[in-house]
Design a protein around this motif. Structure first.
Motif, mmCIF file in Angstrom:
data_model
loop_
_atom_site.group_PDB
_atom_site.id
_atom_site.type_symbol
_atom_site.label_atom_id
_atom_site.label_comp_id
_atom_site.label_asym_id
_atom_site.label_seq_id
_atom_site.Cartn_x
_atom_site.Cartn_y
_atom_site.Cartn_z
ATOM 1 N N GLU A 299 5.360 1.308 -5.978
ATOM 2 C CA GLU A 299 5.657 -0.020 -5.370
ATOM 3 C C GLU A 299 4.224 -0.291 -4.202
ATOM 4 O O GLU A 299 3.255 0.305 -4.020
ATOM 5 N N THR A 300 4.244 -1.436 -4.667
ATOM 6 C CA THR A 300 3.097 -1.857 -3.550
ATOM 7 C C THR A 300 2.800 -1.935 -1.938
ATOM 8 O O THR A 300 4.441 -2.557 -1.266
ATOM 9 N N ILE A 301 2.428 -1.482 -2.017
ATOM 10 C CA ILE A 301 2.005 -0.978 -0.164
ATOM 11 C C ILE A 301 0.857 -1.684 1.016
ATOM 12 O O ILE A 301 -0.030 -1.004 1.538
ATOM 13 N N GLU A 323 0.103 -0.641 4.627
ATOM 14 C CA GLU A 323 1.059 -0.472 5.476
ATOM 15 C C GLU A 323 1.713 0.480 6.152
ATOM 16 O O GLU A 323 1.416 1.688 5.274
ATOM 17 N N LYS A 324 1.137 0.670 7.248
ATOM 18 C CA LYS A 324 1.407 2.362 8.460
ATOM 19 C C LYS A 324 2.533 3.201 8.173
ATOM 20 O O LYS A 324 2.123 4.124 7.604
ATOM 21 N N ALA A 325 3.475 2.020 7.918
ATOM 22 C CA ALA A 325 4.454 2.826 7.881
ATOM 23 C C ALA A 325 5.047 2.987 6.533
ATOM 24 O O ALA A 325 6.244 4.324 6.291
ATOM 25 N N LYS A 326 3.755 2.486 5.405
ATOM 26 C CA LYS A 326 4.500 3.448 4.017
ATOM 27 C C LYS A 326 3.627 4.313 3.569
ATOM 28 O O LYS A 326 3.318 4.678 1.958
ATOM 29 N N PHE A 327 2.645 4.720 4.238
ATOM 30 C CA PHE A 327 1.769 5.446 3.832
ATOM 31 C C PHE A 327 1.854 6.851 3.783
ATOM 32 O O PHE A 327 2.221 7.489 4.136
ATOM 33 N N PRO A 328 1.372 6.989 2.111
ATOM 34 C CA PRO A 328 2.200 8.176 1.635
ATOM 35 C C PRO A 328 1.128 9.274 2.589
ATOM 36 O O PRO A 328 0.311 9.103 2.332
ATOM 37 N N LYS A 329 2.066 10.273 2.516
ATOM 38 C CA LYS A 329 1.501 12.139 3.218
ATOM 39 C C LYS A 329 0.272 12.155 2.619
ATOM 40 O O LYS A 329 -0.915 12.843 3.041
ATOM 41 N N PHE A 334 -3.020 4.201 -5.913
ATOM 42 C CA PHE A 334 -3.221 3.903 -6.962
ATOM 43 C C PHE A 334 -3.562 2.438 -6.458
ATOM 44 O O PHE A 334 -3.126 1.623 -5.696
ATOM 45 N N ILE A 335 -4.935 1.798 -7.499
ATOM 46 C CA ILE A 335 -4.980 0.536 -7.204
ATOM 47 C C ILE A 335 -4.958 -0.297 -8.802
ATOM 48 O O ILE A 335 -5.281 0.360 -9.376
ATOM 49 N N GLN A 336 -4.082 -1.576 -8.696
ATOM 50 C CA GLN A 336 -3.878 -2.262 -9.641
ATOM 51 C C GLN A 336 -4.989 -3.036 -9.491
ATOM 52 O O GLN A 336 -5.348 -3.693 -9.003
ATOM 53 N N ILE A 337 -5.687 -2.678 -11.226
ATOM 54 C CA ILE A 337 -6.284 -3.688 -11.540
ATOM 55 C C ILE A 337 -5.783 -4.675 -13.112
ATOM 56 O O ILE A 337 -6.060 -3.637 -14.448
ATOM 57 N N ARG A 338 -5.694 -5.933 -12.497
ATOM 58 C CA ARG A 338 -5.102 -6.748 -13.956
ATOM 59 C C ARG A 338 -3.440 -5.783 -14.638
ATOM 60 O O ARG A 338 -2.980 -5.337 -13.976
ATOM 61 N N LYS A 339 -4.081 -4.900 -16.008
ATOM 62 C CA LYS A 339 -2.595 -4.486 -16.070
ATOM 63 C C LYS A 339 -2.470 -2.940 -16.076
ATOM 64 O O LYS A 339 -1.295 -2.515 -15.728
ATOM 65 N N ASN A 340 -4.041 -2.526 -15.634
ATOM 66 C CA ASN A 340 -3.980 -0.873 -15.382
ATOM 67 C C ASN A 340 -3.715 -0.881 -13.904
ATOM 68 O O ASN A 340 -4.088 -1.374 -13.292
ATOM 69 N N ILE A 341 -2.965 -0.076 -13.972
ATOM 70 C CA ILE A 341 -2.454 1.300 -12.265
ATOM 71 C C ILE A 341 -3.423 2.944 -12.533
ATOM 72 O O ILE A 341 -3.581 3.063 -13.338
ATOM 73 N N VAL A 342 -5.129 2.150 -11.886
ATOM 74 C CA VAL A 342 -5.816 3.438 -11.580
ATOM 75 C C VAL A 342 -5.595 3.950 -10.299
ATOM 76 O O VAL A 342 -5.462 3.621 -9.324
ATOM 77 N N PRO A 343 -5.564 5.439 -10.673
ATOM 78 C CA PRO A 343 -5.613 6.813 -9.048
ATOM 79 C C PRO A 343 -6.282 6.325 -8.800
ATOM 80 O O PRO A 343 -7.841 6.495 -9.231
ATOM 81 N N ALA A 344 -6.918 6.540 -7.603
ATOM 82 C CA ALA A 344 -8.271 6.183 -6.819
ATOM 83 C C ALA A 344 -8.040 6.718 -6.015
ATOM 84 O O ALA A 344 -6.947 8.495 -5.140
ATOM 85 N N ASN A 345 -9.549 7.725 -5.466
ATOM 86 C CA ASN A 345 -9.984 8.817 -4.883
ATOM 87 C C ASN A 345 -10.053 8.322 -2.948
ATOM 88 O O ASN A 345 -10.389 7.065 -2.667
ATOM 89 N N TYR A 346 -9.138 9.391 -2.547
ATOM 90 C CA TYR A 346 -9.461 8.735 -0.937
ATOM 91 C C TYR A 346 -10.883 9.840 0.074
ATOM 92 O O TYR A 346 -10.735 10.730 -0.313
ATOM 93 N N HIS A 347 -10.921 8.366 0.901
ATOM 94 C CA HIS A 347 -12.268 9.249 1.408
ATOM 95 C C HIS A 347 -12.279 9.109 2.732
ATOM 96 O O HIS A 347 -11.488 8.147 3.270
ATOM 97 N N THR A 348 -12.332 10.406 3.569
ATOM 98 C CA THR A 348 -12.312 10.109 5.568
ATOM 99 C C THR A 348 -13.678 9.705 5.645
ATOM 100 O O THR A 348 -13.321 9.232 6.331
#
Lengths: 357, 129
Positions: A299-301, A323-329, A334-348
């Motif tokens: 889902e686009t968040i 979106e803060k309300a939809k931020f997954p715990k 994931f970032i959608q690049i054209r047709k590909n859904i690519v898992p992203a690394n989260y950085h603090t």
């Protein structure tokens, strides 16, 4: 064709790739973005950022006036210090971000983004009447160079443009050098140690030549954008804009609710942020502005505010609004690049650590 | 001035095509790589995909830009250059050799007639400056 900075001919002589930016023809790159980024991280580079706007606030209440205009604390800053802050409306949304330089007890230099000079000046002007302070716009008669990188102090001392005494990070002083009055500040937007030199349009060419002769590498705005993204700095028009508040863009540290008053205080005290600004990187692919951010259910968040290839880490990196309300715990994004859904690394933390002092 | 080998065909979108019988090898030109600057990412299709002329078959990205790659001749992908996944800089270093992108089995020999030869392509590059 937009306005030209005084150094336009100097850029053409260096065969710079030029492009319109905020109404000016600006150098985007000279040799290669990669070489220019590395120059700033490891050596020293110079950027012509004369397109940026300069205002002065002068008078007994100049400091008080600027303190009221910014969400950050200007009253509390020492003399000869610079302070970064968002500029907010009464409703808390961002007009621009700026740096105010306390160069005298009754004299403040304000530096704003080129694209917002007129908008910002009208905003400052409409509030200055309540203060014992005069405001003036010097954007067209000041030029600005940013000298950035670990060797910048050494080079400025070598060309004899350096203040006497201690001059730590985020200091600012008016100095005399080579018979010219300049304002020097230990600021910049690259995450490295560096300086910004505000000077007259007459002196800028001499200054540019002195820097190049001392071996400083000319760098374009494309490298500057990579540099600021690698250290996670927001840019107006991307991470901050007219529809968000500083609290939506990881700028809570610049909002000083302990101050008596500032424009936007009441609105921001009662505001629940809509977005979280997050730093994501990809092992494969390059995130670009506008690409959707998805959760595990696809889902686009959110969306990418700015993205690029990091020269230093060799990975695609992005600053994104989710979106803060939809931020997954579990922070699985994931970032959608054209047709590909690519898992992203989260950085603090920032993607790379700059060397500023 | 960019390099334009005589033995290749070209498109106005700055791709080169080498034709051996019904096999076309394609890549981007020296002019293209110079205009793009440091190439940091190349995305190519899987072997077996089929395309009509001017379909987008992939992208090439520099630090600041994303450019679509358009197929110059119709056909099916026989081979792709997997080296470009890990070393996209080959496009800058060796655009006509090591940075070939796809080998296509052409389905329409006529497609060749709409390609530019080296002389016409050189003129096109000069006009784009």
């Amino acid at each position: 064709m937009g306005d030209k900075t005084v150094l336009y001919d100097a850029h053409m002589k260096l065969n710079a790739k030029m492009a319109p930016f905020a109404g000016f023809e600006m150098p985007i790159q000279y040799t290669s973005i990669k070489e220019e980024v590395i120059a700033v991280r490891e050596n020293v580079g110079v950027f012509d950022v004369s397109h940026m706007g300069e205002f002065f606030a002068e008078g007994p209440e100049a400091i008080k006036f600027i303190d009221n205009m910014m969400t950050n604390d200007f009253m509390g800053a020492d003399l000869y210090k610079a302070v970064y802050s968002p500029l907010c409306r009464e409703n808390g949304t961002v007009i621009d971000d700026f740096i105010a330089y306390k160069i005298g007890t009754e004299r403040v230099l304000i530096c704003v983004n080129a694209s917002n000079i007129d908008k910002d000046y009208s905003w400052f002007e409409s509030h200055v009447t309540e203060f014992d302070c005069q405001l003036s716009n010097h954007s067209s008669n000041y030029s600005l160079l940013a000298i950035q990188g670990p060797r910048s102090e050494e080079v400025l001392k070598q060309i004899e443009i350096y203040p006497t005494g201690d001059f730590p990070y985020y200091s600012a002083k008016e100095i005399q050098a080579h018979g010219e009055k300049l304002i020097i500040a230990r600021t910049g937007y690259t995450g490295e140690d560096g300086f910004e030199l505000f000077c007259s349009n007459q002196f800028i060419t001499t200054l540019w030549d002195k820097l190049l002769n001392a071996g400083v590498i000319p760098c374009g705005l494309a490298a500057r954008d990579v540099l600021r993204l690698e250290v996670g700095y927001p840019l107006y028009g991307h991470e901050i804009h007219d529809d968000v508040t500083p609290l939506d863009s990881a700028l809570k540290w610049t909002v000083k609710f302990s101050k008596n008053n500032f424009i936007g205080k009441e609105a921001l005290e009662n505001y629940t942020p809509k977005y979280r600004l997050v730093k994501l990187s990809l092992d494969k692919g390059i995130p670009r502005e506008g690409y959707p951010i998805l959760n595990e259910e696809h889902e686009t968040i959110g969306k990418v505010c700015s993205g690029t290839m990091s020269i230093i880490s060799g990975k695609g990196i992005a600053l994104c609004h989710v979106e803060k309300a939809k931020f997954p715990k579990d922070k699985k994004l994931f970032i959608q690049i054209r047709k590909n859904i690519v898992p992203a690394n989260y950085h603090t933390k920032p993607f790379i650590t700059g060397g500023h002092k | 001035m960019s390099n334009v080998p005589e033995n290749l065909f070209y498109t106005v979108d700055h791709e080169w095509i080498k034709i051996d019988g019904d096999i076309a090898t394609i890549g981007i030109t020296d002019f293209a790589q110079k205009a793009l600057g440091d190439i940091v990412f190349v995305e190519l299709p899987d072997v077996g995909e089929s395309y009509s002329v001017n379909d987008t078959f992939g992208v090439v990205e520099s630090i600041k830009s994303v450019s679509d790659l358009l197929i110059p001749v119709a056909g099916e992908v026989l081979e792709r250059n997997d080296d470009l996944e890990d070393t996209p800089e080959l496009c800058n270093e060796s655009p006509f050799d090591n940075a070939w992108m796809l080998k296509i089995k052409m389905t329409n020999a006529e497609d060749k007639s709409s390609l530019l030869d080296a002389t016409k392509y050189t003129a096109h590059c000069e006009a784009s400056h």
